[in-house]
Enzyme design. Structure first.
Site, mmCIF file in Angstrom:
data_model
loop_
_atom_site.group_PDB
_atom_site.id
_atom_site.type_symbol
_atom_site.label_atom_id
_atom_site.label_comp_id
_atom_site.label_asym_id
_atom_site.label_seq_id
_atom_site.Cartn_x
_atom_site.Cartn_y
_atom_site.Cartn_z
ATOM 1 N N PRO A 189 0.812 -1.220 0.000
ATOM 2 C CG PRO A 189 -0.910 -1.590 1.539
ATOM 3 C CD PRO A 189 0.426 -2.130 1.102
ATOM 4 C CB CYS A 375 -20.888 26.003 25.705
ATOM 5 S SG CYS A 375 -21.607 26.999 24.376
ATOM 6 N NE ARG A 457 -27.063 30.762 16.246
ATOM 7 C CZ ARG A 457 -26.319 30.064 15.368
ATOM 8 N NH1 ARG A 457 -26.168 28.767 15.551
ATOM 9 N NH2 ARG A 457 -25.745 30.636 14.341
ATOM 10 C CG HIS A 502 -16.195 26.227 24.221
ATOM 11 N ND1 HIS A 502 -16.713 24.946 24.157
ATOM 12 C CD2 HIS A 502 -17.160 27.046 23.734
ATOM 13 C CE1 HIS A 502 -17.932 24.992 23.639
ATOM 14 N NE2 HIS A 502 -18.234 26.251 23.375
ATOM 15 C CD GLU A 504 -13.856 23.124 25.555
ATOM 16 O OE1 GLU A 504 -14.804 22.941 24.771
ATOM 17 O OE2 GLU A 504 -13.960 23.766 26.612
#
Length: 541
Positions: A189, A375, A457, A502, A504
């Site tokens: 491959p 969030c 939002r 957020h 993270e």
């Protein structure tokens, strides 16, 4: 002058081109070079903002508010270099720009074609991010043979012709599969993949062989012979238990040495002691913490990539082992949560799973199990508190819609869900958050104002803030104008903290996001406390 490295992939997708690119960036930066990473994605979507997480994984958000491929998260976590919008380029964004220019007459009536117009725009995007760094690493998504990536490969080929062999090189990442019945490792491959790449005018300078086990010299010699690459430039990248071990493995295999020689970088050996010392903390881990992510995108683990990595960072720094559990917000019961040390309820979009998250948060609140909301996790926590503590009957049902003015969670101003480009209207990127004094949050951040990345939002409806506060919900973080709720928390709980942003996205293995760090500390400290079962809960399909 900036040197350019293009990373391509062969045989199958998901081999780890992103981790390879991030690891190379780590090693070159450790050699004292300035670097920047970039991702070219072949899909026609303008960006991944509205793509299904089950197909594409998480959407990573940059400082300047770009919604990008998750590989940019790997780049930032491995190199510590914050990236911008132009670090992620898609076919859709390229074609949109070229069509816009054609409509304005910028091409002076010429027939617009893939070559030169599309390839010229791709080259412009590639060169536009470098800002005179020493080395730019550009990963080309997909695999050789995909029809979508042909313009990107052609643009990269042209760049080597224009800038010279000494300034542009190619690294090809390909698979060496193990065939179980015959107990053989197969290089065919890889040979076919390299042959196809050559058919496009590109000869790889380095080949990275991905495998599920260590490869012997015979395999590497065979690839070297049939693919016309020196033995030293055939790099084995076997599967490892921890992705943060990959830079060290790549160094031991000679990846950065080969790049240093090929591009005449003239750098010394990399300084890797800090990285090694960080990884050595794993050996000092004394106990396990059982943490669950309660969400709804579990068809692909990459859907919560940054959350998972942030938990790993916090566990590493706190010298505990992460025992990660996955809980489907649509299908669980109390027993799935009762023996956990902590639960993260992450972000998400759409109505599915919201009621399950709300029920779980009530259980976590009443049973004193550490909770971290992000969030949508914050929004569900506010709804749960409004319903079950404040007695607000009109607190949001599962249906978030534009008609939310009388709901606890409301649309942000200027949001239009009927717009063609709905993703562009969200609150995206880095915004300031003012921390309330004498709160757990103030202990976490130890700063009056912090800056974190957002992607949402919906927001807490100011109409209900007074009644929520009177009933004990603490708004521990607000926008500087006090109009938007950024963080909430509760007293008399081991850890009950949620953020609209957020955290993270800014977590690093050597510097975990403060909220995750404190969450893991609390989970490890409170794991042996007695848990009550005052809430009867069962959420099943």
């Amino acid at each position: 002058m900036t040197k350019y490295i293009f990373v391509t992939g062969g045989v199958v997708s998901g081999l780890g081109k992103g981790i390879t690119s991030a690891s190379l960036g780590n090693l070159l930066k450790s050699r004292g070079l300035t670097i920047v990473n970039q991702k070219l994605d072949p899909y026609i979507n303008v960006d991944p903002d509205t793509m299904n997480p089950f197909q594409h994984g998480e959407v990573f958000v940059t400082e300047d508010g770009a919604t990008t491929d998750l590989d940019l998260g790997h780049y930032e976590r491995f190199t510590g270099v914050n990236l911008r919008k132009d670090a992620n380029v898609t076919t859709g964004s390229i074609y949109r720009k070229v069509i816009e220019r054609e409509r304005k007459g910028d091409y002076l009536g010429a027939t617009v074609q893939v070559i030169p117009h599309i390839t010229d725009e791709i080259k412009r995007r590639i060169k536009g991010i470098s800002n005179d760094v020493d080395v730019q690493i550009t990963e080309i998504g997909g695999t050789v043979g995909d029809i979508e990536i042909l313009p990107f490969l052609e643009a990269a080929r042209q760049m080597r012709k224009e800038l010279g062999q000494e300034n542009v090189m190619f690294i090809h990442v390909t698979l060496v599969p193990f065939i179980g019945p015959s107990t053989e490792l197969k290089t065919k491959p890889t040979q076919h993949s390299v042959s196809m790449l050559r058919g496009y005018g590109i000869s790889p300078d380095i080949i990275v062989l991905r495998s599920d086990r260590k490869l012997d010299e015979d395999i590497k010699n065979k690839v070297s012979l049939f693919c016309d690459v020196s033995y030293e430039n055939v790099i084995n990248a076997p599967d490892l238990d921890d992705i943060y071990d990959v830079p060290l493995k790549m160094h031991s295999e000679g990846l950065d040495v080969a790049v240093n020689k090929r591009l005449n970088l003239n750098t010394e050996e990399p300084e890797l002691n800090e990285w090694k010392n960080m990884l050595s903390l794993k050996k000092e881990s004394t106990k396990d913490v059982k943490i669950a992510i309660l969400g709804k995108y579990f068809g692909l683990p990459d859907s919560y990539m940054s959350v998972v990595e942030s938990l790993k960072h916090a566990c590493l720094q706190n010298k505990v082992n992460l025992d990660l559990q996955w809980i489907d917000a649509d299908n669980y019961d109390a027993e799935d949560i009762s023996n956990l040390d902590g639960v993260v309820v992450p972000g998400g979009f759409g109505v599915r799973g919201i009621e399950g998250k709300i029920s779980a948060i009530q259980y976590l609140r009443e049973n004193k199990i550490p909770f971290l909301g992000i969030c949508l996790g914050l929004q569900c926590a506010v709804i749960e508190y409004a319903r079950n503590v404040c007695g607000i009957n009109e607190a949001n049902s599962s249906e978030f819609s534009q008609n939310t003015k009388d709901f606890v969670i409301d649309l942000l101003p200027n949001q239009d869900l009927d717009k063609d480009d709905v993703g562009a209207s969200m609150r995206l990127g880095t915004y300031p958050c003012k921390i309330t004094k004498n709160t757990i949050t103030s202990e976490i951040y130890k700063e009056e104002v912090i800056y974190e990345r957002h992607r949402h939002r919906y927001e807490v409806n100011n109409k209900y803030r007074e009644v929520l506060e009177k009933n004990g919900l603490i708004f521990s973080g607000l926008s500087p104008d006090n109009n938007l709720v950024e963080m909430i928390e509760l007293k008399d709980h081991p850890f009950f903290v949620a953020s609209q942003f957020h955290p993270e996205f800014k977590s690093r293995p050597w510097e975990p996001a403060p909220m995750f760090d404190k969450f893991i500390q609390s989970a490890a400290f409170s794991q042996n406390t007695e848990k009550i079962t005052s809430t009867k809960m069962k959420v099943k399909d």
